[in-house]
Motif scaffolding. Structure first.
Motif: not given
Length: 107
Positions: A58-67
């Motif tokens: 799973w992508d862990d980019d917490s600053e990216r919006r969306g699912p």
């Protein structure tokens, strides 16, 4: 690593997209790049992962919006096998099979 058995054009397209990148790709990106429907791509990614050709996380980019996005990358052994598969398929394409075009994905 398990053999895949039947390898169709959709599998070759997915493998080619994964080989063309040095970064993990997410499912929707692979769908857009291959021009294949999600009903083909996601089962193929699952099959490739079970065979040991691909790993996902799973992508862990917490600053990216969306699912959250599921990221896919070839294993070292999977990359070797994918290179062979794509080279063999390239030879068939030259013999008369029309290659699939891949639209660009905006990042």
């Amino acid at each position: 690593m398990e053999p895949l058995g039947r390898i169709g054009r959709a599998t070759v397209d997915v493998l080619a997209v994964l080989l063309d990148s040095d970064q993990p790709r997410w499912g929707l990106e692979i769908i857009k790049l291959t021009g294949r429907p999600s009903g083909s791509v996601y089962p193929l990614l699952d099959r490739l992962e079970r065979a040991g050709w691909v790993t996902s996380s799973w992508d862990d980019d917490s600053e990216r919006r969306g699912p959250r996005r599921r990221m896919y990358v070839l294993t070292p052994g999977g990359a070797q096998e994918a290179t062979k598969v794509c080279a063999k398929a390239g030879g068939r394409a030259k013999a008369g099979t029309a290659p699939t075009t891949r639209p660009e994905v905006a990042r």
